[in-house]
Write an enzyme that holds these catalytic residues in place. Structure first.
Site, PDB file in Angstrom:
ATOM      1  N   TYR A   1       0.699  -1.164   0.016  1.00  0.00           N
ATOM      2  CA  TYR A   1       0.083  -0.074   0.086  1.00  0.00           C
ATOM      3  C   TYR A   1       0.891   1.296   0.006  1.00  0.00           C
ATOM      4  O   TYR A   1       1.858   1.124   0.791  1.00  0.00           O
ATOM      5  CB  TYR A   1      -0.892   0.117   1.233  1.00  0.00           C
ATOM      6  CG  TYR A   1      -1.908   1.296   1.370  1.00  0.00           C
ATOM      7  CD1 TYR A   1      -2.764   1.548   0.411  1.00  0.00           C
ATOM      8  CD2 TYR A   1      -1.485   2.220   2.203  1.00  0.00           C
ATOM      9  CE1 TYR A   1      -3.614   2.427   0.670  1.00  0.00           C
ATOM     10  CE2 TYR A   1      -2.363   3.184   2.576  1.00  0.00           C
ATOM     11  CZ  TYR A   1      -3.464   3.431   1.635  1.00  0.00           C
ATOM     12  OH  TYR A   1      -4.323   4.662   1.633  1.00  0.00           O
TER      13      TYR A   1
ATOM     14  N   ASP B   1       9.130   2.847  -0.532  1.00  0.00           N
ATOM     15  CA  ASP B   1       8.358   3.642   0.394  1.00  0.00           C
ATOM     16  C   ASP B   1       8.438   3.061   1.669  1.00  0.00           C
ATOM     17  O   ASP B   1       8.143   2.108   2.226  1.00  0.00           O
ATOM     18  CB  ASP B   1       6.784   3.065  -0.156  1.00  0.00           C
ATOM     19  CG  ASP B   1       5.635   3.771   0.876  1.00  0.00           C
ATOM     20  OD1 ASP B   1       6.254   4.184   1.858  1.00  0.00           O
ATOM     21  OD2 ASP B   1       4.439   3.729   0.243  1.00  0.00           O
TER      22      ASP B   1
ATOM     23  N   LYS C   1       4.497   8.808   8.679  1.00  0.00           N
ATOM     24  CA  LYS C   1       4.069   8.389  10.037  1.00  0.00           C
ATOM     25  C   LYS C   1       5.088   8.801  11.089  1.00  0.00           C
ATOM     26  O   LYS C   1       4.947  10.116  11.543  1.00  0.00           O
ATOM     27  CB  LYS C   1       4.136   6.772   9.816  1.00  0.00           C
ATOM     28  CG  LYS C   1       2.921   6.389   9.045  1.00  0.00           C
ATOM     29  CD  LYS C   1       2.504   5.099   9.141  1.00  0.00           C
ATOM     30  CE  LYS C   1       1.324   4.618   8.324  1.00  0.00           C
ATOM     31  NZ  LYS C   1       1.292   4.214   7.180  1.00  0.00           N
TER      32      LYS C   1
HETATM   33  C1  LIG Z   1       0.565   4.807   5.788  1.00  0.00           C
HETATM   34  C2  LIG Z   1       1.126   4.287   4.330  1.00  0.00           C
HETATM   35  C3  LIG Z   1       1.242   5.262   3.354  1.00  0.00           C
HETATM   36  C4  LIG Z   1      -0.027   6.386   3.287  1.00  0.00           C
HETATM   37  O1  LIG Z   1       0.277   7.326   4.390  1.00  0.00           O
HETATM   38  P1  LIG Z   1      -0.801   8.415   4.415  1.00  0.00           P
HETATM   39  O2  LIG Z   1      -0.091   9.239   5.457  1.00  0.00           O
HETATM   40  O3  LIG Z   1      -1.969   7.284   5.250  1.00  0.00           O
HETATM   41  O4  LIG Z   1      -1.266   8.933   3.445  1.00  0.00           O
HETATM   42  C5  LIG Z   1       2.022   4.937   2.368  1.00  0.00           C
HETATM   43  N1  LIG Z   1       2.869   3.917   2.140  1.00  0.00           N
HETATM   44  C6  LIG Z   1       3.000   3.298   3.281  1.00  0.00           C
HETATM   45  C7  LIG Z   1       4.042   1.981   3.390  1.00  0.00           C
HETATM   46  C8  LIG Z   1       2.228   3.340   4.495  1.00  0.00           C
HETATM   47  O5  LIG Z   1       2.049   2.552   5.385  1.00  0.00           O
END
Ligand SMILES: *Cc1c(COP(=O)(O)O)cnc(C)c1O
Length: 439
Positions: free
Chosen positions: A145, A240, A268
């Site tokens: 994701y 990511d 995060k």
């Molecule tokens: C949480 C997450 C996102 C998205 O971040 P948001 O601040 O919720 O838009 C993207 N990539 C990874 C790996 C994530 O865990």
């Protein structure tokens, strides 16, 4: 029996106000057939709902709360920052402070741009990769994701996996066609795609430690191969690390596995509970971002002083030099996480419940599965009914877990040995209930 009367009333009202009663899907508890507790406050490792129940929290706002909730140092810095004004839309010293600290821990990031969410970070990194390479296609992995921008909402993990949505309505066919999605940890599928159309692929984006199909670790040598093959084709490799950054290790998966990506996305933890994310990497690529270059990206609240403050204080805590004889912050977290997970494994075994337990630093999770879990298909083959029963049994005992097997759990520096003991005891009872269910 957990009393959630007030939360149920609040949820009924919220459903008349917001789609599904929430501002982000997995919070709704639809996946575990129940109503979510409404949260009133949180402190340290504990979270409290409006019905007066106390829980030990392993969600940590889905990752950011690595130093625990309402850490006094973070709260104090935020109060002082708020009094100086909450937003100016102009450069501040604190943006450079945070940039320098992040770059010290992530040497692959030579230039950085702060944004407000992980979604924005990955979306912008992809636009940049396309602008830099002049290519249009991207490769992502099924079950990873990367936020909810159009290009990345194809076979995504997290809520999309939880609610079984393969690809979101509203994403145009053209956009979806530019996204090639293949199984995670499958080098053959990857090599095949790159052989066939590597020269059309702007970027490969990956969660180097995948946390949105449950916690799934990269196979030995997998990330190194991604690096080698992308380099060969002039395709950018985007890590990511929005979730695994500062968690898989302090320096993220890239430090843990010794790989240098071209671009990195963080989020995060970098905001310490306020909305911050960032993308950055090789200077020659980042120089294409506006106003240094032509690839446009902007934000009214980007680099917001309150958000930068929360991020900076949080990173200061986790990067501080340890006292003599003590392990550093992330090492401590890793040790505590291991203790918790070993406890769960032992209790599951005693109860005769088959689980797969995974850990990466302070990220952890279990699958109710007899078989090893290496990709989305494996993850999805896990016993969802057993998960629901386990989840509910843990909640009843005051243990607050993510309400989906497709999510990862997190430990914070505020979790005490006693919290961990209590959580292991609760797990013993919960595995017993799961066992009786299948017996
Ligand atoms: C949480 C997450 C996102 C998205 O971040 P948001 O601040 O919720 O838009 C993207 N990539 C990874 C790996 C994530 O865990």
């Amino acid at each position: 029996m957990l009393n959630l009367t007030k939360s149920a009333e609040a949820f009924a009202e919220a459903k008349t106000l917001m789609p599904g009663g929430v501002n982000s899907p997995v919070r709704s508890y639809a996946s575990v057939d129940s109503n979510p507790p409404f949260i009133a406050r949180a402190e340290g490792a504990k979270i409290y709902d409006i019905d007066g129940n106390e829980y030990i929290d392993y969600v940590g706002s889905w990752g950011p709360m690595v130093v625990g909730h309402a850490h006094p140092q973070v709260v104090k810095a935020l109060q002082e920052a708020a009094a100086r004004g909450t937003s100016y839309g102009a450069p501040t010293l604190i943006e450079s402070e945070l940039a320098k600290l992040v770059m010290k821990v992530y040497p692959s990031i030579e230039t950085i741009r702060m944004v407000n969410s992980g979604t924005e970070a990955t979306m912008s990194a992809l636009r940049l990769a396309r602008g830099y390479t002049g290519r249009e296609k991207i490769v992502k992995f099924i079950g990873c994701y990367h936020g909810h921008s159009d290009s990345l909402l194809v076979n995504a993990g997290s809520g999309m996996a939880t609610f079984g949505v393969p690809s979101s309505p509203g994403v145009t066919k053209g956009t979806a066609a530019d996204t090639i999605s293949i199984p995670y940890n499958d080098l053959e599928a990857f090599s095949e795609v790159m052989e066939r159309c590597g020269e059309e692929i702007a970027a490969v984006i990956v969660e180097p430690v995948a946390g949105n199909m449950g916690l799934v670790l990269p196979r030995q040598g997998y990330l190194r191969k991604l690096r080698e093959i992308t380099e060969k084709h002039g395709t950018l490799l985007i890590f990511d690390e929005v979730m695994c950054g500062f968690r898989a290790s302090l320096g993220g998966a890239q430090a843990a596995y010794g790989i240098t990506p071209d671009l990195t996305c963080l989020g995060k933890i970098i905001g310490g509970g306020l909305p911050v994310a960032a993308y950055g990497g090789r200077r020659d690529i980042m120089q294409k971002v506006s106003p240094a270059g032509p690839v446009y990206q902007a934000g009214t609240l980007s680099g917001n002083p309150l958000a930068m403050t929360a991020g900076l204080e949080t990173l200061r805590i986790i990067t501080a030099e340890p006292e003599d004889g003590k392990a550093d912050y992330s090492r401590e977290l890793t040790i505590k996480t291991k203790k918790l997970l070993l406890g769960w494994q032992e209790k599951a075994k005693n109860a005769g419940v088959a689980i797969q337990a995974h850990q990466a630093g302070s990220m952890f999770g279990i699958f109710f599965n007899e078989h090893e879990v290496w990709d989305y298909e494996d993850s999805a083959s896990s016993d969802q009914e057993a998960f629901k029963v386990w989840f509910q049994a843990m909640l009843e005992q005051g243990i607050y877990l993510a309400p989906s097997q497709f999510e990862t759990l997190f430990l914070s520096g505020a979790h005490t040995d006693e919290d961990i003991e209590r959580t292991i005891e609760a797990a013993e009872k919960a595995f017993g209930i799961v066992h009786n269910l299948s017996a």
